[in-house]
Motif scaffolding. Structure first.
Motif, PDB file in Angstrom:
ATOM      1  N   ASN A   8      44.891 -33.642  37.215  1.00 24.61           N
ATOM      2  CA  ASN A   8      44.623 -32.465  38.042  1.00 24.61           C
ATOM      3  C   ASN A   8      44.458 -31.213  37.189  1.00 24.61           C
ATOM      4  N   PHE A   9      45.262 -31.073  36.149  1.00 24.40           N
ATOM      5  CA  PHE A   9      45.152 -29.909  35.277  1.00 24.40           C
ATOM      6  C   PHE A   9      43.817 -29.910  34.530  1.00 24.40           C
ATOM      7  N   VAL A  10      43.418 -31.068  34.040  1.00 24.35           N
ATOM      8  CA  VAL A  10      42.130 -31.174  33.342  1.00 24.35           C
ATOM      9  C   VAL A  10      40.988 -30.882  34.309  1.00 24.35           C
ATOM     10  N   ALA A  11      41.081 -31.427  35.525  1.00 23.37           N
ATOM     11  CA  ALA A  11      40.057 -31.151  36.538  1.00 23.37           C
ATOM     12  C   ALA A  11      40.022 -29.667  36.873  1.00 23.37           C
ATOM     13  N   ALA A  12      41.185 -29.027  36.924  1.00 22.94           N
ATOM     14  CA  ALA A  12      41.251 -27.595  37.213  1.00 22.94           C
ATOM     15  C   ALA A  12      40.561 -26.784  36.120  1.00 22.94           C
ATOM     16  N   CYS A  13      40.742 -27.172  34.878  1.00 25.08           N
ATOM     17  CA  CYS A  13      40.065 -26.471  33.776  1.00 25.08           C
ATOM     18  C   CYS A  13      38.555 -26.626  33.893  1.00 25.08           C
ATOM     19  N   PHE A  14      38.094 -27.831  34.211  1.00 24.92           N
ATOM     20  CA  PHE A  14      36.658 -28.041  34.395  1.00 24.92           C
ATOM     21  C   PHE A  14      36.143 -27.282  35.615  1.00 24.92           C
ATOM     22  N   CYS A  15      36.945 -27.223  36.675  1.00 22.68           N
ATOM     23  CA  CYS A  15      36.546 -26.455  37.864  1.00 22.68           C
ATOM     24  C   CYS A  15      36.328 -24.994  37.508  1.00 22.68           C
ATOM     25  N   ALA A  16      37.242 -24.431  36.749  1.00 20.62           N
ATOM     26  CA  ALA A  16      37.119 -23.025  36.355  1.00 20.62           C
ATOM     27  C   ALA A  16      35.883 -22.814  35.490  1.00 20.62           C
ATOM     28  N   TRP A  17      35.607 -23.745  34.594  1.00 15.72           N
ATOM     29  CA  TRP A  17      34.436 -23.622  33.725  1.00 15.72           C
ATOM     30  C   TRP A  17      33.145 -23.699  34.531  1.00 15.72           C
ATOM     31  N   ALA A  19      32.823 -23.103  37.722  1.00 13.80           N
ATOM     32  CA  ALA A  19      32.774 -21.917  38.577  1.00 13.80           C
ATOM     33  C   ALA A  19      32.232 -20.713  37.808  1.00 13.80           C
ATOM     34  N   LYS A  20      32.628 -20.576  36.564  1.00 11.91           N
ATOM     35  CA  LYS A  20      32.115 -19.471  35.744  1.00 11.91           C
ATOM     36  C   LYS A  20      30.616 -19.611  35.543  1.00 11.91           C
ATOM     37  N   GLU A  21      30.152 -20.822  35.291  1.00 12.58           N
ATOM     38  CA  GLU A  21      28.727 -21.064  35.096  1.00 12.58           C
ATOM     39  C   GLU A  21      27.919 -20.795  36.371  1.00 12.58           C
ATOM     40  N   LYS A  22      28.566 -20.944  37.526  1.00 13.62           N
ATOM     41  CA  LYS A  22      27.877 -20.744  38.799  1.00 13.62           C
ATOM     42  C   LYS A  22      28.202 -19.394  39.440  1.00 13.62           C
ATOM     43  N   ASN A  23      28.780 -18.491  38.671  1.00 15.79           N
ATOM     44  CA  ASN A  23      29.132 -17.140  39.136  1.00 15.79           C
ATOM     45  C   ASN A  23      30.074 -17.166  40.329  1.00 15.79           C
ATOM     46  N   ARG A  24      31.050 -18.030  40.283  1.00 12.48           N
ATOM     47  CA  ARG A  24      32.069 -18.120  41.328  1.00 12.48           C
ATOM     48  C   ARG A  24      33.401 -17.632  40.758  1.00 12.48           C
ATOM     49  N   ASP A  25      34.381 -17.463  41.644  1.00  7.04           N
ATOM     50  CA  ASP A  25      35.699 -16.986  41.227  1.00  7.04           C
ATOM     51  C   ASP A  25      36.447 -18.107  40.495  1.00  7.04           C
ATOM     52  N   THR A  26      36.677 -17.905  39.198  1.00  4.28           N
ATOM     53  CA  THR A  26      37.281 -18.957  38.385  1.00  4.28           C
ATOM     54  C   THR A  26      38.736 -19.205  38.735  1.00  4.28           C
ATOM     55  N   THR A  27      39.466 -18.165  39.092  1.00  8.97           N
ATOM     56  CA  THR A  27      40.889 -18.334  39.410  1.00  8.97           C
ATOM     57  C   THR A  27      41.073 -19.170  40.663  1.00  8.97           C
ATOM     58  N   VAL A  28      40.294 -18.895  41.673  1.00 11.17           N
ATOM     59  CA  VAL A  28      40.388 -19.662  42.915  1.00 11.17           C
ATOM     60  C   VAL A  28      40.085 -21.128  42.652  1.00 11.17           C
ATOM     61  N   TRP A  29      39.048 -21.395  41.881  1.00 14.41           N
ATOM     62  CA  TRP A  29      38.670 -22.779  41.616  1.00 14.41           C
ATOM     63  C   TRP A  29      39.654 -23.470  40.683  1.00 14.41           C
ATOM     64  N   PHE A  30      40.311 -22.717  39.805  1.00 14.90           N
ATOM     65  CA  PHE A  30      41.356 -23.315  38.983  1.00 14.90           C
ATOM     66  C   PHE A  30      42.526 -23.767  39.864  1.00 14.90           C
ATOM     67  N   PRO A  48      25.667 -24.458  45.065  1.00 20.19           N
ATOM     68  CA  PRO A  48      24.590 -23.788  44.330  1.00 20.19           C
ATOM     69  C   PRO A  48      25.133 -22.587  43.555  1.00 20.19           C
ATOM     70  N   LYS A  49      24.358 -22.166  42.580  1.00 16.79           N
ATOM     71  CA  LYS A  49      24.741 -20.991  41.796  1.00 16.79           C
ATOM     72  C   LYS A  49      24.648 -19.747  42.677  1.00 16.79           C
ATOM     73  N   ALA A  50      25.664 -18.890  42.595  1.00 11.35           N
ATOM     74  CA  ALA A  50      25.660 -17.648  43.366  1.00 11.35           C
ATOM     75  C   ALA A  50      24.562 -16.735  42.832  1.00 11.35           C
ATOM     76  N   GLU A  51      23.807 -16.139  43.733  1.00  9.45           N
ATOM     77  CA  GLU A  51      22.679 -15.314  43.310  1.00  9.45           C
ATOM     78  C   GLU A  51      23.126 -13.971  42.750  1.00  9.45           C
ATOM     79  N   ILE A  52      24.243 -13.476  43.207  1.00 16.08           N
ATOM     80  CA  ILE A  52      24.762 -12.194  42.726  1.00 16.08           C
ATOM     81  C   ILE A  52      25.550 -12.455  41.448  1.00 16.08           C
ATOM     82  N   GLU A  53      25.266 -11.669  40.428  1.00 16.23           N
ATOM     83  CA  GLU A  53      26.009 -11.805  39.186  1.00 16.23           C
ATOM     84  C   GLU A  53      27.478 -11.487  39.423  1.00 16.23           C
ATOM     85  N   ALA A  54      28.335 -12.138  38.659  1.00 16.17           N
ATOM     86  CA  ALA A  54      29.773 -11.885  38.785  1.00 16.17           C
ATOM     87  C   ALA A  54      30.048 -10.422  38.463  1.00 16.17           C
ATOM     88  N   ARG A  55      30.767  -9.766  39.336  1.00 17.18           N
ATOM     89  CA  ARG A  55      31.045  -8.348  39.125  1.00 17.18           C
ATOM     90  C   ARG A  55      32.236  -8.170  38.195  1.00 17.18           C
TER      91      ARG A  55
END
Length: 83
Positions: A8-17, A19-30, A48-55
């Protein structure tokens, strides 16, 4: 049982990565990755990748989320030592 927590921890790290590539909230996905493991990884990979760049995140927002991550890690360690 410990290998499930590690997975689960390894999956969480990949989720965060991912999510970052898709402009999503990395903490939530971790956190979702810690809770649901590979299912969360499949979910974020299918989104899908979020169209708005991460703020830019204000520093006080980060300081509110960091303790949540530390609590999650502490809970994982506590559960693994009890079981």
């Amino acid at each position: 049982m410990e290998w499930i927590l590690l997975l689960n921890f390894v999956a969480a790290c990949f989720c965060a990565w991912v999510a970052k590539e898709k402009n999503r909230d990395t903490t939530v996905w971790f956190i979702l990755g810690c809770l649901f493991g590979v299912l969360s990884l499949l979910a974020i990979a299918g989104m899908p990748k979020a169209e708005i760049e991460a703020r830019e995140v204000p520093s006080e927002f980060v300081t509110e989320k960091v303790p949540l991550i530390l609590i999650g890690i502490a809970l994982l360690v506590a559960v693994s030592t009890v079981l």
